[in-house]
Scaffold this motif. Structure first.
Motif, short mmCIF file in Angstrom:
data_model
loop_
_atom_site.label_atom_id
_atom_site.label_comp_id
_atom_site.label_asym_id
_atom_site.label_seq_id
_atom_site.Cartn_x
_atom_site.Cartn_y
_atom_site.Cartn_z
N HIS A 298 0.84 -1.21 0.00
CA HIS A 298 0.00 0.00 0.00
C HIS A 298 0.87 1.26 0.00
O HIS A 298 0.61 2.22 -0.74
N GLU A 299 1.92 1.26 0.83
CA GLU A 299 2.80 2.42 0.93
C GLU A 299 3.54 2.67 -0.39
O GLU A 299 3.89 3.82 -0.70
N ALA A 300 3.76 1.60 -1.17
CA ALA A 300 4.44 1.76 -2.45
C ALA A 300 3.55 2.41 -3.50
O ALA A 300 4.02 2.79 -4.57
N GLY A 301 2.25 2.53 -3.19
CA GLY A 301 1.33 3.21 -4.09
C GLY A 301 0.53 2.31 -4.99
O GLY A 301 -0.02 2.77 -6.00
N ALA A 302 0.45 1.00 -4.67
CA ALA A 302 -0.33 0.08 -5.50
C ALA A 302 -1.79 0.49 -5.52
O ALA A 302 -2.34 0.94 -4.52
N SER A 303 -2.43 0.32 -6.67
CA SER A 303 -3.85 0.68 -6.81
C SER A 303 -4.75 -0.46 -6.37
O SER A 303 -5.88 -0.24 -5.95
N VAL A 304 -4.25 -1.71 -6.48
CA VAL A 304 -5.03 -2.90 -6.10
C VAL A 304 -4.09 -3.85 -5.37
O VAL A 304 -2.97 -4.08 -5.81
N VAL A 305 -4.55 -4.42 -4.26
CA VAL A 305 -3.79 -5.42 -3.51
C VAL A 305 -4.72 -6.59 -3.23
O VAL A 305 -5.83 -6.40 -2.73
N LYS A 306 -4.27 -7.80 -3.55
CA LYS A 306 -5.07 -9.00 -3.34
C LYS A 306 -4.24 -10.04 -2.60
O LYS A 306 -3.02 -10.13 -2.79
N THR A 307 -4.89 -10.84 -1.75
CA THR A 307 -4.22 -11.94 -1.07
C THR A 307 -5.07 -13.19 -1.19
O THR A 307 -6.27 -13.12 -1.46
N THR A 308 -4.46 -14.34 -1.00
CA THR A 308 -5.19 -15.61 -1.00
C THR A 308 -4.43 -16.61 -0.15
O THR A 308 -3.30 -16.34 0.29
N GLU A 309 -5.04 -17.76 0.08
CA GLU A 309 -4.38 -18.85 0.80
C GLU A 309 -4.34 -20.07 -0.09
O GLU A 309 -5.34 -20.44 -0.71
N PHE A 310 -3.16 -20.69 -0.18
CA PHE A 310 -3.00 -21.92 -0.94
C PHE A 310 -2.98 -23.10 0.04
O PHE A 310 -2.33 -23.03 1.08
N VAL A 311 -3.65 -24.18 -0.32
CA VAL A 311 -3.73 -25.33 0.57
C VAL A 311 -3.36 -26.60 -0.18
O VAL A 311 -3.83 -26.83 -1.29
N GLN A 312 -2.49 -27.39 0.41
CA GLN A 312 -2.19 -28.72 -0.10
C GLN A 312 -1.98 -29.62 1.10
O GLN A 312 -0.99 -29.51 1.83
N GLY A 313 -2.95 -30.50 1.36
CA GLY A 313 -2.87 -31.35 2.53
C GLY A 313 -2.87 -30.50 3.79
O GLY A 313 -3.75 -29.69 4.02
N GLN A 314 -1.84 -30.67 4.61
CA GLN A 314 -1.72 -29.91 5.85
C GLN A 314 -0.82 -28.68 5.69
O GLN A 314 -0.52 -28.00 6.67
#
Length: 466
Positions: A298-314
């Motif tokens: 955000h501080e770098a000035g991005a217009s869009v920021v997205k996150t996600t979680e990857f899952v494989q087994g445990q």
């Protein structure tokens, strides 16, 4: 993500599943079947009394052979790596590819050129395994530049590409040590020398090894970059998990400051290359680091920021994506009406974080979302104003009003501030953040934006309190 096998978090809530388009979403690889088809894999497979086939994931040879047969059987890809190199897991790496596919197919960020051209990606630290270019090319027909810095990684990545002539025209392996001598790169290095930010080594001024800047050539454009960064600060830390043996050299697994420092350097490079990529992305190994990296983006000035979680087994990993391109449409909207007043509490803040710091972070959030805001530091409040275009986009996507009716409202009612955010100190270590809707026609976007603000501030300040 959705579909596929589910797991539960410690608090009992349902965690995200494997990506629904992942080949292994419906069922895990059938080890017994693979052993019957590939004799080289059979010695690594054991069958329990109950008939369940498994392999020893602490055995590097077993995990490497599993990766080889999965790539061959399910993707038609010939692949091999020498002993000691990082051995990727195919289902987990496929999750990352499909998430980027989701980002590119969404309408958040407009294409940089004709949508008919081949999608082009940049894999930072492709490694000897070259897994992301091979998967992206075989699954989706994408083209790639894969970069690395070690001789063995570059040699074997090229071998893996050459072993698949059906994909070789789509993948270029690039030596990141041979930085392009662009005028822009030389200018930046020269500026750093003048400002004494580069330290001399053996009488020669050197910067940190390049990640993107200087490796990406002049006038090149990419749809995305991706990275499986060095997760650890030391090789000892990298060997703490006794349940797996994926191998990995020090160059692949370790860097000073760990993944947080490495991804921070990608963020820094992205500012200079903001017009060269639609999306910048990286995998993140620790959720605590994700919480620290999001505010930096955000501080770098991005217009869009997205996150996600990857899952494989445990195993859980996280994805971080950002872009500097102006969104093609209003991305912080809601299809449901919101309340006129909303609030949340920030409990357990560290002593150095008070109302002023939270107010400034809120201001950064709104600027990153391309919203106009006016901060009143004496009243600890921010008035947020939507432009006519933003307000129109928000109302046109509100299913509770007609397009014609909303157009009339735009010209007659959307003037001045749209909503206000105020920060109040309740007691030491506890703050109240309150949102007040100032224009009732924009209740949907107010509700959506306030929810995102709550997530952002809690991620930033409550993670610091732990």
């Amino acid at each position: 993500m959705g579909g596929g096998r589910k797991r539960r978090r410690r608090d009992g809530s349902e965690a995200p599943s494997i990506h629904p388009r992942n080949r292994y979403a419906a069922a895990a690889p059938d080890f017994a079947m693979l052993a019957s088809l590939y004799p080289s894999f059979a010695p690594f497979v054991s069958v329990s009394r109950g008939g369940r086939a498994s392999i020893d994931f602490t055995d590097f040879a077993a995990t490497r052979e599993l990766t080889r047969v999965l790539l061959l059987h399910d993707h038609g890809v010939n692949w091999w790596i020498p002993d000691g190199q990082l051995c990727p897991t195919v289902p987990n790496r496929s999750n990352y590819i499909h998430w980027i596919e989701d980002l590119l197919s969404s309408d958040l960020i407009p294409p940089t050129s004709s949508s008919n051209r081949t999608v082009r990606g940049f894999d930072i630290g492709t490694g000897a395994n070259c897994i992301y270019p091979l998967l992206g090319a075989s699954l989706l027909g994408w083209s790639f530049v894969g970069s690395d810095v070690t001789d063995v990684a570059l040699e074997w990545a090229k071998k893996n590409v050459e072993s698949n002539p059906q994909l070789s025209d789509l993948i270029e392996i690039r030596n990141a040590n041979k930085m392009s001598c662009s005028s822009e790169f030389e200018a930046v290095v020269g500026q750093a020398v003048r400002e004494n930010t580069l330290e001399p080594v053996d009488g020669v001024v050197r910067s940190k090894p390049s990640i993107l800047f200087g490796v990406v050539k002049d006038n090149e454009s990419f749809d995305f970059c991706m990275c499986n960064p060095p997760f650890f600060e030391s090789i000892e830390e990298a060997g703490l998990n006794p349940k797996t043996s994926c191998g990995g050299t020090a160059e692949e697994m370790v860097c000073p400051g760990g993944e947080q420092a490495f991804i921070t350097r990608i963020i820094e490079d992205s500012v200079s290359l903001k017009n060269s990529f639609r999306w910048f992305t990286s995998m993140v190994g620790r959720k605590a680091n994700l919480k620290l990296l999001v505010p930096k983006v955000h501080e770098a000035g991005a217009s869009v920021v997205k996150t996600t979680e990857f899952v494989q087994g445990q195993t859980a990993r996280w994805g971080l994506a950002w872009s500097f391109i102006a969104p093609s449409k209003m991305i912080i909207r809601s299809n449901t009406p919101g309340k006129a007043n909303r609030s949340f509490m920030l409990h357990g803040l560290r002593r150095e974080y008070g109302a002023f710091q939270v107010l400034k972070s809120a201001e950064t959030f709104f600027h990153a979302s391309n919203l106009l805001c006016k901060t009143n530091s004496s009243l600890f409040s921010i008035d947020i104003t939507l432009s006519d275009e933003q307000a129109q986009a928000a109302m046109l996507h509100d299913e509770y009003g007609s397009v014609e009716g909303n157009s009339t409202k735009l010209h007659s009612g959307v003037t001045g501030a749209s909503f206000r955010i105020s920060v109040f100190e309740q007691m030491p270590g506890t703050l109240l953040v309150r949102g007040s809707l100032l224009n009732k026609e924009l209740s949907g976007i107010f509700s959506s934006t306030f929810s995102q603000l709550e997530d952002t501030l809690k991620m930033e300040f409550l993670s610091k309190a732990r």
